[in-house]
Each structure stands twice: as C-alpha cells, then as structure tokens.
Design a protein around this motif. Structure first.
Motif, mmCIF file in Angstrom:
data_model
loop_
_atom_site.group_PDB
_atom_site.id
_atom_site.type_symbol
_atom_site.label_atom_id
_atom_site.label_comp_id
_atom_site.label_asym_id
_atom_site.label_seq_id
_atom_site.Cartn_x
_atom_site.Cartn_y
_atom_site.Cartn_z
ATOM 1 N N GLU A 157 1.463 -1.048 -0.308
ATOM 2 C CA GLU A 157 -0.115 0.155 -0.408
ATOM 3 C C GLU A 157 1.179 1.238 0.094
ATOM 4 O OE1 GLU A 157 -3.547 2.860 0.534
ATOM 5 O OE2 GLU A 157 -3.217 0.502 -0.912
ATOM 6 N N ASP A 191 1.300 6.396 -7.152
ATOM 7 C CA ASP A 191 0.266 7.446 -7.950
ATOM 8 C C ASP A 191 1.310 8.293 -7.801
ATOM 9 O OD1 ASP A 191 -1.044 5.224 -8.025
ATOM 10 O OD2 ASP A 191 -2.193 5.425 -6.419
ATOM 11 N N ARG A 245 1.979 2.092 -3.555
ATOM 12 C CA ARG A 245 0.961 2.590 -4.303
ATOM 13 C C ARG A 245 0.605 3.611 -4.179
ATOM 14 N NH1 ARG A 245 -1.769 -2.723 -3.083
ATOM 15 N NH2 ARG A 245 -2.782 -2.006 -1.819
#
Length: 273
Positions: free
Chosen positions: A55, A62, A58
């Motif tokens: 996580e 992003d 990510r």
C-alpha cells in the motif's frame, strides 16, 4: 547479484569514469531531488501499524505518476518490481513491497525512492517508525541519520571520498554500531548509478578527490549488531546475517565551489547540515 538499486554493491576493480555536471544539469537535479523528497513527505502519514508495504508503494507510485508527472525510476530497473524499496527491521536495503508484509507497532522501515524528471534522477531515502519504536531502535535510527550528515559535512572541493567514509565509520563505531561494507552510495545524474562509488567507511585522505560539479549519494547502512549481510533468494532483499536491526538514510548531493548542496532537501524540513 541480480540488482543493486540504491546502495550499489561496491566493486573496486573497475576504472572510474566520473561525469562532472554543468550548472544546468544541477538545476534539473534540484527539481528531481525535490520531487523525490516530496514523495517521502507524502507517504509519511501512512506509515503506521496495519498498513502493508504494498500500500505504501501504491501511494508513492500514484503521487509520482499522477501528481508529479514524473517517472518512478525503480520500476523495472534490472527487474525490480516496485516503485519503492521498503526495508523493515532487519532488512538492510532493497526490500520488495508486499501485501503480506504488514507493519506492526514498533517496526522501523526505510523507504527509498527515485524519480526521473526531464531526464535526471532524484534519489533519497529515510527511516520511519510504525507506532512506538524500542529505545535501541530509535537510537540506531538517530545515529544513522547523524552518520549521514557527518559524511555530508566532509564534502567540499579538495576533500576525498575516504574523508567521507572515515567520518561515517568513526562516528558509527564510536556508538557501538557497525557500518555495512558490501553496499555503497553512487554517482548519479542522467544515469541512475554512475561513478564514483561512495563507501561509508575508509581512511582520510584516500580515494577520489572531490571537485565542483560532482553529484552523488551518501546513504550509510548501519547495523545494530555485526556488519555482515545476507542476500535473500529473491535476488534483491539484503538482510543482516545475525538478524539484528538495520537503518539507512540517504541524501543526493552536489559538490559546490565552497562546499556541498543537498539536492533532496525540502525547505522547512528538518534535514539540515
């Protein structure tokens, strides 16, 4: 070894080819460096017990792609599968993010990120705590950070790479920790890993003489126990051989006419000389 991303594996057998950067090059590296440092600030609130390292990866990916409109340099680099290296507790460097690796209270983690903007790399890493660390873990993290800055303070034209390594090693060992020797900092610019190799141990007055326009990372890896390392079967993850804790901090630097400039520092951050 299949890959060495941030802290390149030391190899003293090769001839060095050092690229001196122009003022225009260094300005572009300032931009890339600020972006990399920004990623570490953006992810900071998310580092807490219960979050997976996948996580965190990510979130960083992003931000780099969608907000910064930059390139995550690690993705696919020599086969590396992620945006960040996430090195938890006894992992020294190059930890691969995973859904299965969920942070627990007291964990320490290094997040290492590199972005490419306008053809130039920005490379930096720092330590975080998930919850409340042990007294020993916090001291290890603090000593490692100070060791990095002691190395940075040794940078100026006319100094040597040995001066940097000696400053780091002397301080770390005085605090009864150990410096990892198999992996090192590296020159950087348009090329991710270039000369010179920057060892985090050494003798003063030895090695390459620094000159204005050189750009490289200083990124000491410091172990709670012995300095020895072990490479895991994935070909990337490096751990302490004795399973003791390890910490790492990293800045990207430029040698200036009268000293050094940290290219991965954000104004208002606590990363000061």
């Amino acid at each position: 070894m299949r890959g060495a991303k941030t802290a390149r594996m030391a190899d003293n057998r090769r001839p060095m080819r050092i690229t001196i950067k122009s003022a225009e090059d260094i300005e572009k590296m300032r931009v890339a460096g600020r972006l990399a440092a920004e990623v570490l600030q953006v992810v900071a609130p998310h580092v807490k017990p219960g979050v997976s390292t996948a996580e965190l990866d990510r979130i960083c990916h992003d931000h780099i792609v969608n907000v910064q409109k930059a390139i995550p340099a690690n993705v696919g680099y020599k086969g590396f599968p992620a945006t960040i290296c996430s090195s938890v507790n006894n992992v020294i460097c190059h930890g691969i993010p995973s859904e299965a690796k969920v942070l627990k209270d007291g964990d320490i983690i290094n997040i290492d990120v590199t972005v490419i903007k306008d053809g130039f790399h920005g490379d930096t890493s720092r330590m975080y705590y998930a919850g409340t660390p042990s007294v020993k873990a916090k001291r290890l993290v603090d000593v490692t950070r100070e060791a990095m800055f002691r190395g940075i303070r040794a940078v100026r034209p006319g100094a040597t790479l040995g001066d940097i390594g000696h400053a780091i090693q002397k301080y770390v060992e005085s605090e009864r920790f150990s410096v990892v020797r198999e992996y090192c900092g590296h020159g950087i610019g348009r090329v991710y890993h270039e000369d010179p190799q920057v060892l985090h141990y050494g003798q003063p007055g030895t090695g390459v003489v620094l000159q204005e326009g050189m750009t490289f990372t200083i990124e000491p890896m410091v172990n709670e126990g012995a300095r020895h390392t072990r490479l895991m079967p994935d070909g990337w993850t490096v751990v302490t051989k004795d399973r003791s804790l390890s910490a790492q901090w990293e800045h990207m630097l430029a040698v200036t006419a009268d000293g050094v400039e940290i290219l991965t520092r954000i104004p208002g951050d606590d990363n000061d000389l």
